[in-house]
Design an enzyme around this catalytic site. Sequence first.
Site, PDB file in Angstrom:
ATOM      1  N   GLY A 140      22.051  54.691  43.903  1.00 23.36           N
ATOM      2  CA  GLY A 140      22.694  55.197  45.117  1.00 23.36           C
ATOM      3  C   GLY A 140      22.901  56.699  45.032  1.00 23.36           C
ATOM      4  O   GLY A 140      22.665  57.320  43.990  1.00 23.36           O
ATOM      5  N   LEU A 141      23.349  57.265  46.144  1.00 21.08           N
ATOM      6  CA  LEU A 141      23.593  58.708  46.202  1.00 21.08           C
ATOM      7  C   LEU A 141      25.056  59.002  45.866  1.00 21.08           C
ATOM      8  O   LEU A 141      25.956  58.500  46.538  1.00 21.08           O
ATOM      9  CB  LEU A 141      23.292  59.237  47.619  1.00 21.08           C
ATOM     10  CG  LEU A 141      23.505  60.745  47.803  1.00 21.08           C
ATOM     11  CD1 LEU A 141      22.416  61.544  47.078  1.00 21.08           C
ATOM     12  CD2 LEU A 141      23.547  61.117  49.288  1.00 21.08           C
TER      13      LEU A 141
ATOM     14  N   ALA B 267      20.971  49.017  42.920  1.00 23.50           N
ATOM     15  CA  ALA B 267      21.256  49.571  41.593  1.00 23.50           C
ATOM     16  C   ALA B 267      21.137  51.091  41.538  1.00 23.50           C
ATOM     17  O   ALA B 267      21.362  51.698  40.487  1.00 23.50           O
ATOM     18  CB  ALA B 267      20.323  48.939  40.565  1.00 23.50           C
TER      19      ALA B 267
ATOM     20  N   TYR C 109      37.069  63.066  47.495  1.00 20.20           N
ATOM     21  CA  TYR C 109      35.956  64.030  47.525  1.00 20.20           C
ATOM     22  C   TYR C 109      36.086  64.959  48.743  1.00 20.20           C
ATOM     23  O   TYR C 109      35.408  65.973  48.832  1.00 20.20           O
ATOM     24  CB  TYR C 109      34.595  63.322  47.531  1.00 20.20           C
ATOM     25  CG  TYR C 109      34.332  62.426  46.336  1.00 20.20           C
ATOM     26  CD1 TYR C 109      35.090  62.535  45.169  1.00 20.20           C
ATOM     27  CD2 TYR C 109      33.315  61.469  46.368  1.00 20.20           C
ATOM     28  CE1 TYR C 109      34.850  61.693  44.081  1.00 20.20           C
ATOM     29  CE2 TYR C 109      33.071  60.640  45.285  1.00 20.20           C
ATOM     30  CZ  TYR C 109      33.844  60.751  44.154  1.00 20.20           C
ATOM     31  OH  TYR C 109      33.594  59.928  43.088  1.00 20.20           O
TER      32      TYR C 109
ATOM     33  N   ILE D 244      24.334  44.550  45.050  1.00 16.75           N
ATOM     34  CA  ILE D 244      24.514  45.999  45.232  1.00 16.75           C
ATOM     35  C   ILE D 244      23.240  46.715  44.788  1.00 16.75           C
ATOM     36  O   ILE D 244      22.714  46.422  43.703  1.00 16.75           O
ATOM     37  CB  ILE D 244      25.763  46.512  44.452  1.00 16.75           C
ATOM     38  CG1 ILE D 244      25.884  48.043  44.542  1.00 16.75           C
ATOM     39  CG2 ILE D 244      25.765  46.101  42.994  1.00 16.75           C
ATOM     40  CD1 ILE D 244      27.215  48.583  44.007  1.00 16.75           C
TER      41      ILE D 244
ATOM     42  N   LYS E 166      36.605  54.797  47.490  1.00 20.44           N
ATOM     43  CA  LYS E 166      37.649  54.612  46.461  1.00 20.44           C
ATOM     44  C   LYS E 166      39.020  55.023  46.972  1.00 20.44           C
ATOM     45  O   LYS E 166      39.161  56.054  47.645  1.00 20.44           O
ATOM     46  CB  LYS E 166      37.301  55.435  45.217  1.00 20.44           C
ATOM     47  CG  LYS E 166      35.863  55.242  44.776  1.00 20.44           C
ATOM     48  CD  LYS E 166      35.485  56.011  43.541  1.00 20.44           C
ATOM     49  CE  LYS E 166      33.972  56.022  43.396  1.00 20.44           C
ATOM     50  NZ  LYS E 166      33.295  57.093  44.164  1.00 20.44           N
TER      51      LYS E 166
ATOM     52  N   HIS F 107      40.417  54.171  42.341  1.00 14.52           N
ATOM     53  CA  HIS F 107      39.722  55.299  41.718  1.00 14.52           C
ATOM     54  C   HIS F 107      40.139  55.517  40.250  1.00 14.52           C
ATOM     55  O   HIS F 107      39.296  55.789  39.395  1.00 14.52           O
ATOM     56  CB  HIS F 107      39.956  56.570  42.543  1.00 14.52           C
ATOM     57  CG  HIS F 107      38.862  57.573  42.433  1.00 14.52           C
ATOM     58  ND1 HIS F 107      38.487  58.379  43.482  1.00 14.52           N
ATOM     59  CD2 HIS F 107      38.045  57.901  41.407  1.00 14.52           C
ATOM     60  CE1 HIS F 107      37.496  59.157  43.095  1.00 14.52           C
ATOM     61  NE2 HIS F 107      37.210  58.882  41.842  1.00 14.52           N
TER      62      HIS F 107
ATOM     63  N   GLY G 127      29.016  37.367  44.392  1.00 12.07           N
ATOM     64  CA  GLY G 127      27.760  37.007  45.047  1.00 12.07           C
ATOM     65  C   GLY G 127      27.090  38.157  45.791  1.00 12.07           C
ATOM     66  O   GLY G 127      25.947  38.035  46.234  1.00 12.07           O
TER      67      GLY G 127
ATOM     68  N   ASP H  15      27.696  56.442  47.604  1.00 14.41           N
ATOM     69  CA  ASP H  15      28.979  56.343  46.911  1.00 14.41           C
ATOM     70  C   ASP H  15      29.889  57.469  47.378  1.00 14.41           C
ATOM     71  O   ASP H  15      29.552  58.646  47.254  1.00 14.41           O
ATOM     72  CB  ASP H  15      28.763  56.441  45.396  1.00 14.41           C
ATOM     73  CG  ASP H  15      30.066  56.270  44.640  1.00 14.41           C
ATOM     74  OD1 ASP H  15      30.419  55.116  44.342  1.00 14.41           O
ATOM     75  OD2 ASP H  15      30.740  57.287  44.365  1.00 14.41           O
TER      76      ASP H  15
END
Length: 315
Positions: free
Chosen positions: A16-17, A14, A48, A12, A77, A110, A9, A43
């Site tokens: 993003g960075l 559609a 990272y 999000i 992630k 991930h 539900g 994201d």
Amino acid sequence: MKTVTLNDGTAIPAFGLGTWKSPKDAVYEAVKTALKVGYQHVDAAWIYQNEQEVGRGIGEAIGSGVINREDLFVTSKLWNSFHAPEDVEKGCKETLTALGLDYVDLYLMHWPVAFKPGTLGPKPEDLVPLSEIPFSATYEAMLALKEKGLVKSAGVSNFSVSKLKKLIEETGVVPAMNQVELHPYNPQNELLAYCRAQGIGVTAYSPLGSGDRPESMKLKDEPPLLENETVNAIAAEEGISPAQLLIAWAMDRGTVVIPKSTNAGRIAENFSAASHSLSERARTSLDNIDIQYRYVSPDSWFISGVTYEGESFWD
Ligand code: A2P
């Protein structure tokens, strides 16, 4: 901003960075710039190694009234070294602390591969056989994070159809999202069709071909997506840039797309692509680009007999 509704539900954004490969010093400014321009989705990922700077950008944007936390969607992630069920919460909390957030909107496994605790990989000795830590056990521990309010939605990344089937069979739960490499050189039509049929959202990573990957990840003579002739010709016809065309194509397919940029001009350029409607000719031309290339392929992690028995990772 267009949204995709997940099977739990949740809506999000559609677009993003992306923050993979964004240097620490640049990503803080990039996040602030993006949120000012109108991005509502960032994201991130533990691996990272820039979540603290991403979080600083988010914190400052929220603090200065650029965006409310409720209007912002943050994805992160779980790294491979936190796959043991008892380590999952620790991995998530490290991310939350770095980001300076109480919860993330979406938390993804991930990779369907486990590393020994404390390792970044990709050395073969860091791998843990799936028989020791099945990804379904990791995923069940991730679902417990939802109960604790640390994550709103849960999903996976880099899962093939057969691995999704296995996950669903073993846990009885359909993940909300599968984030995979998607662009005209790797359109993954079958995977997309399966996810659509199951109600699994799909996020396209490396939508621009990730030309800024470290040299060690590149093969000699790889085809740069942004230089593709068809992409350039159709972009010129549509009156947009090649990157904007690739973003518009991804959104036209119903996927979420997360182009990475740390350049203020390109951050804005990419955002405006999110409102471009693609012509039928552009859609068909990109659908029919007949080049297959995967830019992100850590095959050394998937050693038959170690992580996976007798099956190729991408199957
Ligand atoms: P930069 O960060 O300097 O803008 P991907 O999202 O597929 O990983 O691709 C990221 C790469 O694409 C980075 O090198 C990024 O560079 C570049 N890039 C991002 N947006 C654009 C754009 N609008 N035009 C050209 N290159 C772009």
